[in-house]
Design a protein around this motif. Structure first.
Motif, PDB file in Angstrom:
ATOM      1  N   SER A  60      -0.235   3.285   9.747  1.00 22.62           N
ATOM      2  CA  SER A  60       0.991   4.014  10.041  1.00 22.62           C
ATOM      3  C   SER A  60       1.137   5.218   9.110  1.00 22.62           C
ATOM      4  O   SER A  60       0.735   5.169   7.947  1.00 22.62           O
ATOM      5  N   PHE A  61       1.737   6.275   9.609  1.00 24.63           N
ATOM      6  CA  PHE A  61       2.041   7.441   8.779  1.00 24.63           C
ATOM      7  C   PHE A  61       3.438   7.349   8.175  1.00 24.63           C
ATOM      8  O   PHE A  61       3.816   8.202   7.376  1.00 24.63           O
ATOM      9  N   ASN A  62       4.204   6.335   8.527  1.00 24.49           N
ATOM     10  CA  ASN A  62       5.505   6.137   7.898  1.00 24.49           C
ATOM     11  C   ASN A  62       5.254   5.635   6.480  1.00 24.49           C
ATOM     12  O   ASN A  62       4.559   4.638   6.277  1.00 24.49           O
ATOM     13  N   LYS A  63       5.807   6.313   5.508  1.00 18.61           N
ATOM     14  CA  LYS A  63       5.480   6.040   4.108  1.00 18.61           C
ATOM     15  C   LYS A  63       5.775   4.618   3.660  1.00 18.61           C
ATOM     16  O   LYS A  63       5.098   4.099   2.770  1.00 18.61           O
ATOM     17  N   TYR A  64       6.769   3.964   4.219  1.00 15.13           N
ATOM     18  CA  TYR A  64       7.167   2.657   3.701  1.00 15.13           C
ATOM     19  C   TYR A  64       6.797   1.487   4.596  1.00 15.13           C
ATOM     20  O   TYR A  64       7.198   0.353   4.341  1.00 15.13           O
ATOM     21  N   ASP A  65       5.984   1.729   5.621  1.00 15.56           N
ATOM     22  CA  ASP A  65       5.473   0.624   6.435  1.00 15.56           C
ATOM     23  C   ASP A  65       4.441  -0.148   5.619  1.00 15.56           C
ATOM     24  O   ASP A  65       3.786   0.413   4.733  1.00 15.56           O
ATOM     25  N   LYS A  66       4.270  -1.424   5.937  1.00 13.49           N
ATOM     26  CA  LYS A  66       3.340  -2.277   5.190  1.00 13.49           C
ATOM     27  C   LYS A  66       1.920  -1.711   5.178  1.00 13.49           C
ATOM     28  O   LYS A  66       1.265  -1.669   4.147  1.00 13.49           O
ATOM     29  N   TRP A  67       1.415  -1.304   6.303  1.00 15.26           N
ATOM     30  CA  TRP A  67       0.050  -0.781   6.410  1.00 15.26           C
ATOM     31  C   TRP A  67       0.096   0.737   6.548  1.00 15.26           C
ATOM     32  O   TRP A  67      -0.370   1.307   7.511  1.00 15.26           O
ATOM     33  N   SER A  68       0.643   1.395   5.555  1.00 24.31           N
ATOM     34  CA  SER A  68       0.797   2.844   5.553  1.00 24.31           C
ATOM     35  C   SER A  68      -0.466   3.535   5.052  1.00 24.31           C
ATOM     36  O   SER A  68      -1.050   3.134   4.037  1.00 24.31           O
ATOM     37  N   ILE A  69      -0.862   4.585   5.731  1.00 22.01           N
ATOM     38  CA  ILE A  69      -2.020   5.376   5.326  1.00 22.01           C
ATOM     39  C   ILE A  69      -1.827   5.946   3.922  1.00 22.01           C
ATOM     40  O   ILE A  69      -2.776   6.160   3.190  1.00 22.01           O
ATOM     41  N   TRP A  70      -0.582   6.133   3.517  1.00 25.20           N
ATOM     42  CA  TRP A  70      -0.271   6.729   2.217  1.00 25.20           C
ATOM     43  C   TRP A  70      -0.775   5.861   1.065  1.00 25.20           C
ATOM     44  O   TRP A  70      -1.294   6.378   0.089  1.00 25.20           O
ATOM     45  N   GLY A  71      -0.620   4.579   1.151  1.00 25.70           N
ATOM     46  CA  GLY A  71      -1.048   3.691   0.069  1.00 25.70           C
ATOM     47  C   GLY A  71      -2.475   3.226   0.206  1.00 25.70           C
ATOM     48  O   GLY A  71      -3.135   2.908  -0.781  1.00 25.70           O
ATOM     49  N   LEU A  72      -2.983   3.191   1.426  1.00 24.21           N
ATOM     50  CA  LEU A  72      -4.297   2.606   1.671  1.00 24.21           C
ATOM     51  C   LEU A  72      -5.456   3.560   1.417  1.00 24.21           C
ATOM     52  O   LEU A  72      -6.608   3.188   1.586  1.00 24.21           O
ATOM     53  N   ASN A  73      -5.174   4.761   0.971  1.00 19.69           N
ATOM     54  CA  ASN A  73      -6.221   5.721   0.614  1.00 19.69           C
ATOM     55  C   ASN A  73      -6.011   6.238  -0.810  1.00 19.69           C
ATOM     56  O   ASN A  73      -6.448   7.324  -1.154  1.00 19.69           O
ATOM     57  N   ASN A  74      -5.379   5.454  -1.625  1.00 26.42           N
ATOM     58  CA  ASN A  74      -5.050   5.862  -2.981  1.00 26.42           C
ATOM     59  C   ASN A  74      -6.193   5.470  -3.926  1.00 26.42           C
ATOM     60  O   ASN A  74      -6.095   4.505  -4.673  1.00 26.42           O
ATOM     61  N   TRP A  75      -7.307   6.225  -3.876  1.00 29.23           N
ATOM     62  CA  TRP A  75      -8.520   5.858  -4.626  1.00 29.23           C
ATOM     63  C   TRP A  75      -8.359   5.983  -6.132  1.00 29.23           C
ATOM     64  O   TRP A  75      -9.139   5.441  -6.888  1.00 29.23           O
TER      65      TRP A  75
END
Length: 139
Positions: A60-75
């Protein structure tokens, strides 16, 4: 599907990571943000072999969804253990499988790759997002 809070989130994310997604992918996100596809099976390449894989859900592109792209690419943040040697720094995960692995864009060439979370092996999948979507089969 999780309704996309704003189409501006896609552009903001692109600016954040320094990569412009293909238009076909952006259209899918606008219509199916966070969705689970009906056609899930695809193949990755391990040398000369092909291995069956599963596309479980689109991030998801929504920042606060559980499976958000924002957190899942934070290398460099929460997911830094995935990138100890910088091997996946050019990967942008856009989907996951049921086992914690990532389906990614390779920022260097736009190809789609599969990243195994246990070995960090990178396996080619398709030369484009459109080719990837067209390759999906019912499992």
């Amino acid at each position: 599907v999780k309704p996309l809070e704003s189409e501006d989130l896609i552009k903001e994310y692109e600016e954040n990571i320094g990569y412009t997604f293909p238009n076909e992918y952006k259209e899918v996100v606008k219509n199916y943000n966070g969705a689970r596809p009906e056609f899930k099976e695809f193949k990755s390449k391990q040398g000369r072999r092909k291995k069956a894989r599963v596309f479980e859900f689109l991030f998801s592109f929504n920042k606060y969804d559980k499976w958000s792209i924002w957190g899942l690419n934070n290398w460099k943040g929460d997911m830094r253990d995935w990138n100890i040697d910088g091997k996946i720094e050019n990967m942008v995960g856009f989907a996951g499988d049921p086992f914690g692995n990532l389906i990614c864009f390779d920022k260097t060439n736009g190809h789609i790759v599969f990243v195994d979370h246990e070995t960090l092996n990178i396996e080619p999948v398709a030369d484009s997002f459109t080719e990837f979507i067209n390759s999906l089969r019912k499992s």
